[in-house]
Design a protein around this motif. Structure first.
Motif, PDB file in Angstrom:
ATOM      1  N   SER A  73       0.935  -1.257   0.149  1.00 28.68           N
ATOM      2  CA  SER A  73      -0.139   0.113   0.082  1.00 28.68           C
ATOM      3  C   SER A  73       0.740   1.320   0.076  1.00 28.68           C
ATOM      4  O   SER A  73       0.613   2.292  -0.644  1.00 28.68           O
ATOM      5  N   THR A  74       1.950   1.398   0.609  1.00 27.25           N
ATOM      6  CA  THR A  74       2.890   2.389   0.686  1.00 27.25           C
ATOM      7  C   THR A  74       3.590   2.743  -0.399  1.00 27.25           C
ATOM      8  O   THR A  74       3.464   3.811  -1.105  1.00 27.25           O
ATOM      9  N   ASP A  76       2.699   1.611  -3.529  1.00 28.02           N
ATOM     10  CA  ASP A  76       1.478   1.772  -4.609  1.00 28.02           C
ATOM     11  C   ASP A  76       1.213   3.144  -4.374  1.00 28.02           C
ATOM     12  O   ASP A  76       0.992   3.985  -5.568  1.00 28.02           O
ATOM     13  N   ILE A  77       1.060   3.852  -3.221  1.00 32.71           N
ATOM     14  CA  ILE A  77       1.088   5.472  -3.206  1.00 32.71           C
ATOM     15  C   ILE A  77       2.176   6.292  -3.735  1.00 32.71           C
ATOM     16  O   ILE A  77       1.699   7.021  -4.400  1.00 32.71           O
ATOM     17  N   ALA A  80       1.961   6.086  -7.406  1.00 35.61           N
ATOM     18  CA  ALA A  80       0.822   6.933  -8.174  1.00 35.61           C
ATOM     19  C   ALA A  80       1.307   8.320  -7.933  1.00 35.61           C
ATOM     20  O   ALA A  80       1.169   8.953  -9.046  1.00 35.61           O
ATOM     21  N   ALA A  81       1.837   8.797  -6.927  1.00 37.38           N
ATOM     22  CA  ALA A  81       2.388  10.180  -6.662  1.00 37.38           C
ATOM     23  C   ALA A  81       3.332  10.625  -7.837  1.00 37.38           C
ATOM     24  O   ALA A  81       3.531  11.446  -8.221  1.00 37.38           O
ATOM     25  N   ASN A 129       1.208  14.583   0.169  1.00 39.45           N
ATOM     26  CA  ASN A 129       0.165  13.608   0.653  1.00 39.45           C
ATOM     27  C   ASN A 129       0.462  12.226   0.170  1.00 39.45           C
ATOM     28  O   ASN A 129      -0.435  11.319   0.302  1.00 39.45           O
ATOM     29  N   ALA A 130       1.779  11.931  -0.502  1.00 35.85           N
ATOM     30  CA  ALA A 130       1.766  10.547  -0.680  1.00 35.85           C
ATOM     31  C   ALA A 130       2.325   9.754   0.558  1.00 35.85           C
ATOM     32  O   ALA A 130       3.344   9.304   0.650  1.00 35.85           O
ATOM     33  N   GLU A 131       1.279   9.696   1.730  1.00 32.96           N
ATOM     34  CA  GLU A 131       1.855   9.057   2.755  1.00 32.96           C
ATOM     35  C   GLU A 131       0.876   8.035   3.055  1.00 32.96           C
ATOM     36  O   GLU A 131      -0.296   7.947   2.880  1.00 32.96           O
ATOM     37  N   PHE A 132       1.118   6.800   3.632  1.00 37.49           N
ATOM     38  CA  PHE A 132       0.479   5.852   4.117  1.00 37.49           C
ATOM     39  C   PHE A 132       0.972   5.146   5.413  1.00 37.49           C
ATOM     40  O   PHE A 132       2.262   4.892   5.509  1.00 37.49           O
ATOM     41  N   ASN A 136       6.297   8.180   4.206  1.00 39.49           N
ATOM     42  CA  ASN A 136       6.085   8.836   2.862  1.00 39.49           C
ATOM     43  C   ASN A 136       7.625   8.557   2.078  1.00 39.49           C
ATOM     44  O   ASN A 136       8.591   8.884   2.668  1.00 39.49           O
TER      45      ASN A 136
END
Length: 276
Positions: A73-74, A76-77, A80-81, A129-132, A136
């Motif tokens: 998940s981390t 992937d974010i 995407a960013a 915002n690219a944090e999970f 980040n």
């Protein structure tokens, strides 16, 4: 045949057999109730010990899967960013290229510069915002993704941090960069071109890391399923067999009760010897 009022051998034998049947019946009922043929060490100490070790491994792989899920998940974010940042840089390159034209009128240059600044600032927003789960991977920090891949947590997959903050090393465009003049635009264009190359390299690294995590996640599922099946083969009861055993033992118990009843009546026959 010896007759005794003190010792009823037949009754003792019948009682012994009945108790044995009752114990077997209780064991079978436990197998049916729990679904397990081995539910404790007293059933079979060696197999129970093996099953317990495998259960520990299975719990370990559950933790492995959770670690991999978080890491996926981390990543992937971050991917995407980073992809969106690459798209923004392409748009910024278009603006910078247009602003590099020395014959451009002031109104058009101002409009291009405003568009450029808006795109530039979007990069900052995306990075932040690219944090999970508190991690980040593309900001100005040092967070890395580390996922465990075995139950003892001695093997890991690590994905390196990619600093895509403005002026951070991968994205050479700074937070104050503009294309307000032809000279500024030319300088900025060169920075954007270099940044696009480095962002593409970072995307490759993140993508390869994500692929490794997903492959390991699939493998962890297969291993966990195999262990679970192995545990079942060791300790699970065969319900069809247990059902047949239950019926047979219930009949045997009934017959044992009748046999004991008959044996208990045997001493009364001694009365016949004395004309009773």
């Amino acid at each position: 045949m010896a007759f005794s009022v003190n010792t009823n051998t037949s009754a003792l034998s019948a009682l012994f057999n009945l108790n044995s049947t009752t114990r077997q019946l209780e064991s079978t009922q436990t197998h049916i109730n729990t679904g397990l043929k081995i539910s404790s060490a007293k059933d079979n100490a060696a197999i129970f010990s093996i099953a317990q070790k495998l259960r520990g491994d299975l719990k370990g792989y559950n933790a492995v899967k959770q670690s991999l899920d978080r890491s996926i998940s981390t990543t992937d974010i971050a991917l995407a960013a980073a992809g969106s940042i690459s798209d923004l840089l392409i748009e910024m390159k278009e603006k910078a290229t247009a602003a590099s034209d020395s014959g451009l009128d002031a109104t058009s240059r101002t409009a291009l510069n405003e568009d450029f600044i808006a795109l530039r600032d979007q990069i900052t927003t995306m990075v932040s915002n690219a944090e999970f789960n508190g991690t980040n991977m593309i900001d100005a920090g040092t967070d890395v993704v580390t996922a465990i891949t075995n139950p003892s947590a001695t093997q890991t997959i690590t994905i390196a941090h990619q600093n895509m903050a403005l002026g951070g090393g991968i994205v050479d465009v700074t937070a104050t960069q503009t294309i307000a003049t032809q000279v500024d635009a030319s300088v900025t264009l060169a920075l954007i071109t270099a940044s696009l190359t480095k962002v593409s390299a970072s995307l490759t690294k993140l993508g390869a890391g994500a692929k490794s995590l997903e492959a390991q996640r699939v493998f962890a599922d297969k291993i966990a399923d195999t262990i679970e099946v192995g545990i079942g083969n060791l300790v699970d009861a065969n319900m069809a067999k247990e059902s047949a055993n239950l019926q047979a033992l219930q009949v045997k118990q009934q017959l044992g009760v009748q046999a004991l009843s008959i044996a208990n009546q045997a001493p009364q026959s001694i009365l016949n010897i004395f004309g009773g």
